[in-house]
Structures are given as structure tokens and as C-alpha cells.
Design a protein around this motif. Sequence first.
Motif, PDB file in Angstrom:
ATOM      1  N   VAL A   1      -7.372   9.451  -1.727  1.00  0.00           N
ATOM      2  CA  VAL A   1      -6.698   9.955  -2.930  1.00  0.00           C
ATOM      3  C   VAL A   1      -5.180   9.881  -2.743  1.00  0.00           C
ATOM      4  N   GLY A   2      -4.502   9.334  -3.742  1.00  0.00           N
ATOM      5  CA  GLY A   2      -3.047   9.219  -3.710  1.00  0.00           C
ATOM      6  C   GLY A   2      -2.550   7.874  -3.238  1.00  0.00           C
ATOM      7  N   ASP A   3      -3.463   7.030  -2.713  1.00  0.00           N
ATOM      8  CA  ASP A   3      -3.066   5.680  -2.318  1.00  0.00           C
ATOM      9  C   ASP A   3      -3.066   4.767  -3.545  1.00  0.00           C
ATOM     10  N   VAL A   4      -2.092   3.866  -3.586  1.00  0.00           N
ATOM     11  CA  VAL A   4      -2.045   2.823  -4.611  1.00  0.00           C
ATOM     12  C   VAL A   4      -1.891   1.490  -3.902  1.00  0.00           C
ATOM     13  N   LEU A   5      -2.772   0.547  -4.222  1.00  0.00           N
ATOM     14  CA  LEU A   5      -2.671  -0.808  -3.687  1.00  0.00           C
ATOM     15  C   LEU A   5      -2.126  -1.718  -4.768  1.00  0.00           C
ATOM     16  N   LEU A   6      -1.134  -2.508  -4.410  1.00  0.00           N
ATOM     17  CA  LEU A   6      -0.632  -3.539  -5.307  1.00  0.00           C
ATOM     18  C   LEU A   6      -1.043  -4.874  -4.710  1.00  0.00           C
ATOM     19  N   LEU A   7      -2.044  -5.498  -5.331  1.00  0.00           N
ATOM     20  CA  LEU A   7      -2.622  -6.736  -4.819  1.00  0.00           C
ATOM     21  C   LEU A   7      -2.007  -7.936  -5.528  1.00  0.00           C
ATOM     22  N   PRO A   8      -1.406  -8.848  -4.790  1.00  0.00           N
ATOM     23  CA  PRO A   8      -0.945 -10.087  -5.416  1.00  0.00           C
ATOM     24  C   PRO A   8      -2.131 -10.897  -5.934  1.00  0.00           C
ATOM     25  N   ALA A   9      -1.903 -11.707  -6.926  1.00  0.00           N
ATOM     26  CA  ALA A   9      -2.947 -12.603  -7.419  1.00  0.00           C
ATOM     27  C   ALA A   9      -3.533 -13.392  -6.256  1.00  0.00           C
ATOM     28  N   GLY A  10      -4.855 -13.591  -6.288  1.00  0.00           N
ATOM     29  CA  GLY A  10      -5.514 -14.399  -5.274  1.00  0.00           C
ATOM     30  C   GLY A  10      -6.007 -13.653  -4.059  1.00  0.00           C
ATOM     31  N   ILE A  11      -5.628 -12.380  -3.890  1.00  0.00           N
ATOM     32  CA  ILE A  11      -6.050 -11.615  -2.723  1.00  0.00           C
ATOM     33  C   ILE A  11      -7.497 -11.141  -2.908  1.00  0.00           C
ATOM     34  N   GLY A  12      -8.368 -11.570  -2.005  1.00  0.00           N
ATOM     35  CA  GLY A  12      -9.755 -11.135  -2.062  1.00  0.00           C
ATOM     36  C   GLY A  12      -9.882  -9.651  -1.740  1.00  0.00           C
ATOM     37  N   HIS A  13     -10.805  -8.984  -2.412  1.00  0.00           N
ATOM     38  CA  HIS A  13     -11.047  -7.576  -2.116  1.00  0.00           C
ATOM     39  C   HIS A  13     -12.484  -7.209  -2.451  1.00  0.00           C
ATOM     40  N   LYS A  14     -13.031  -6.296  -1.656  1.00  0.00           N
ATOM     41  CA  LYS A  14     -14.358  -5.762  -1.925  1.00  0.00           C
ATOM     42  C   LYS A  14     -14.498  -4.409  -1.248  1.00  0.00           C
ATOM     43  N   GLN A  15     -15.431  -3.622  -1.753  1.00  0.00           N
ATOM     44  CA  GLN A  15     -15.709  -2.300  -1.202  1.00  0.00           C
ATOM     45  C   GLN A  15     -16.786  -2.433  -0.134  1.00  0.00           C
ATOM     46  N   ILE A  16     -16.485  -1.929   1.072  1.00  0.00           N
ATOM     47  CA  ILE A  16     -17.443  -1.938   2.173  1.00  0.00           C
ATOM     48  C   ILE A  16     -18.295  -0.667   2.154  1.00  0.00           C
ATOM     49  N   SER A  17     -17.639   0.475   1.989  1.00  0.00           N
ATOM     50  CA  SER A  17     -18.332   1.764   1.892  1.00  0.00           C
ATOM     51  C   SER A  17     -17.427   2.732   1.151  1.00  0.00           C
TER      52      SER A  17
ATOM     53  N   ILE B   1       0.859  -1.182   0.000  1.00  0.00           N
ATOM     54  CA  ILE B   1       0.000   0.000   0.000  1.00  0.00           C
ATOM     55  C   ILE B   1       0.895   1.232   0.000  1.00  0.00           C
ATOM     56  N   TYR B   2       0.910   1.943  -1.130  1.00  0.00           N
ATOM     57  CA  TYR B   2       1.715   3.146  -1.282  1.00  0.00           C
ATOM     58  C   TYR B   2       0.851   4.362  -0.933  1.00  0.00           C
ATOM     59  N   HIS B   3       1.443   5.339  -0.275  1.00  0.00           N
ATOM     60  CA  HIS B   3       0.713   6.534   0.138  1.00  0.00           C
ATOM     61  C   HIS B   3       1.284   7.782  -0.549  1.00  0.00           C
ATOM     62  N   ARG B   4       0.413   8.758  -0.786  1.00  0.00           N
ATOM     63  CA  ARG B   4       0.807  10.062  -1.352  1.00  0.00           C
ATOM     64  C   ARG B   4       1.575   9.907  -2.656  1.00  0.00           C
ATOM     65  N   VAL B   5       1.094   9.026  -3.507  1.00  0.00           N
ATOM     66  CA  VAL B   5       1.752   8.801  -4.797  1.00  0.00           C
ATOM     67  C   VAL B   5       1.539   9.980  -5.743  1.00  0.00           C
ATOM     68  N   ILE B   6       0.366  10.605  -5.695  1.00  0.00           N
ATOM     69  CA  ILE B   6       0.053  11.724  -6.591  1.00  0.00           C
ATOM     70  C   ILE B   6       0.658  13.005  -6.020  1.00  0.00           C
ATOM     71  N   PRO B   7       1.511  13.705  -6.769  1.00  0.00           N
ATOM     72  CA  PRO B   7       2.107  14.945  -6.251  1.00  0.00           C
ATOM     73  C   PRO B   7       1.061  16.053  -6.128  1.00  0.00           C
ATOM     74  N   PRO B   8       1.288  17.005  -5.220  1.00  0.00           N
ATOM     75  CA  PRO B   8       0.299  18.075  -4.988  1.00  0.00           C
ATOM     76  C   PRO B   8       0.014  18.924  -6.218  1.00  0.00           C
ATOM     77  N   ASP B   9       0.963  19.017  -7.150  1.00  0.00           N
ATOM     78  CA  ASP B   9       0.782  19.881  -8.318  1.00  0.00           C
ATOM     79  C   ASP B   9       0.217  19.132  -9.527  1.00  0.00           C
ATOM     80  N   ALA B  10      -0.249  17.897  -9.338  1.00  0.00           N
ATOM     81  CA  ALA B  10      -0.829  17.150 -10.463  1.00  0.00           C
ATOM     82  C   ALA B  10      -2.081  17.857 -10.968  1.00  0.00           C
ATOM     83  N   VAL B  11      -2.187  18.018 -12.279  1.00  0.00           N
ATOM     84  CA  VAL B  11      -3.336  18.696 -12.879  1.00  0.00           C
ATOM     85  C   VAL B  11      -4.557  17.792 -12.887  1.00  0.00           C
ATOM     86  N   ASP B  12      -4.365  16.526 -13.206  1.00  0.00           N
ATOM     87  CA  ASP B  12      -5.457  15.550 -13.265  1.00  0.00           C
ATOM     88  C   ASP B  12      -4.978  14.260 -12.593  1.00  0.00           C
TER      89      ASP B  12
END
Length: 199
Positions: free
Chosen positions: A124-140, A54-65
Motif C-alpha cells: 500500500v502506498g507504492d506507485v509503479l510507473l512502467l514505461p511502454a513495453g515493460i512486461g509485468h505479471k502478478q506472482i502472488s 517505483i515511488y514509496h509511501r505516496v499515500i499520506p497517513p491521514d488519507a480517508v480513502d
Amino acid sequence: MHLDRRRFVTLLGLMALLPIPRLGFADPREVAMDTLLIDKPDGGVPNNSLPVLIYHRVIPPDAVDNADYLEHLFRSNGWPPQWRYPVYTFTHFHSNTHEALGVFSGTAKLQLGGEHGKIIDVKVGDVLLLPAGIGHKQISADEDFMLVGAYPPDIKADLCHDELPLLAARTKAVKAVPLPATDPVTGHSEGSMLVWHKS
């Protein structure tokens, strides 16, 4: 001013000291990273001995989009982006590929590992790198919660549900997925290039 050979060579030497723009490349950036190990099956979800990154603050503050920035970053690092969407609200996983998820809008609570898995907050700015087989779902999630999804080259991700009778076959498939050649956030160094290759 007449530019003789000596002045020309001097000028070339000075130009060599100037920074060269890296257009078309992702800027290498130091980002904070957490790991989450989910190595035990949960129902029909195999999970993986490789940790979630789980990477944090990947998007720089000056990113346009934000979305464009993440797509450019992933593509530059050899992970072609394939979609913009939230996370499904049911437990699922991919048995044939690892997956990069970059948050470009909103916040959410995601459950990783299956129906008994850990719930994490992403923003915003978080990136998850999920290995194959890792279950995931959105709770809210916020109404504007959105991700960029990317996979290694030439991969079409399968969509697997939590189905206990298929666990053995899917576990075997997950173990056959090769380590990626690059990291979607850091490229050829750091991130999964260090952590996964040591696992």
C-alpha cells in the motif's frame, strides 16, 4: 469598527501572508523513489531503455480513502485513472502507452520484464510507473490486493502477450511512444520529468 482605506490596505497585506488552500490540486509531496532498468528484451517482451520508477509511501497517513486519494492524485497530474483491479497473472505489456499502477490495498509480488524478469514486493502506498513495453505479471498477492491504473490522456492501452514472432514490430511501436507531459505522482517536476527526460 470603521475600516478606512489605510486599515483596508493593511488588512489586504496581512491576508496575502495567509496560506491559500489548493482545493482540486494534488499536494506536492516528497516521496522516496527507486529506479529499475530493464532494457533488454525477454522472449517476446521488448522492455524499454527508460527505467521503471517505483515511488514509496505516496499515500499520506491521514488519507480517508486510499483509492480515492490515488485517483485524485493521478487525475490532478494529468493521468486519468481508468480502472481498479489487481495485476494479471500472465506476462503482458503495453506497446502504445506508459502505465501508472498505484497500490491502494494489500501486498503482492510482481515480476517485471518478462518470464526471466526481476520479482519485486509492492505494498500500500507504492506507485509503479512502467514505461511502454515493460512486461509485468502478478506472482502472488493478498486477497485484498488492488491497484488504481492510469494512463496519459486519451489513451486506450493495448494488451500484448509474450509472443516472440511479434517482437520486432512491438519494439518499433514502443520506441514511438512519446514521453509523458507530466508525472502521475509529482506533476511537472521530479520523477519521470527528471529521470526519463535525461535517459
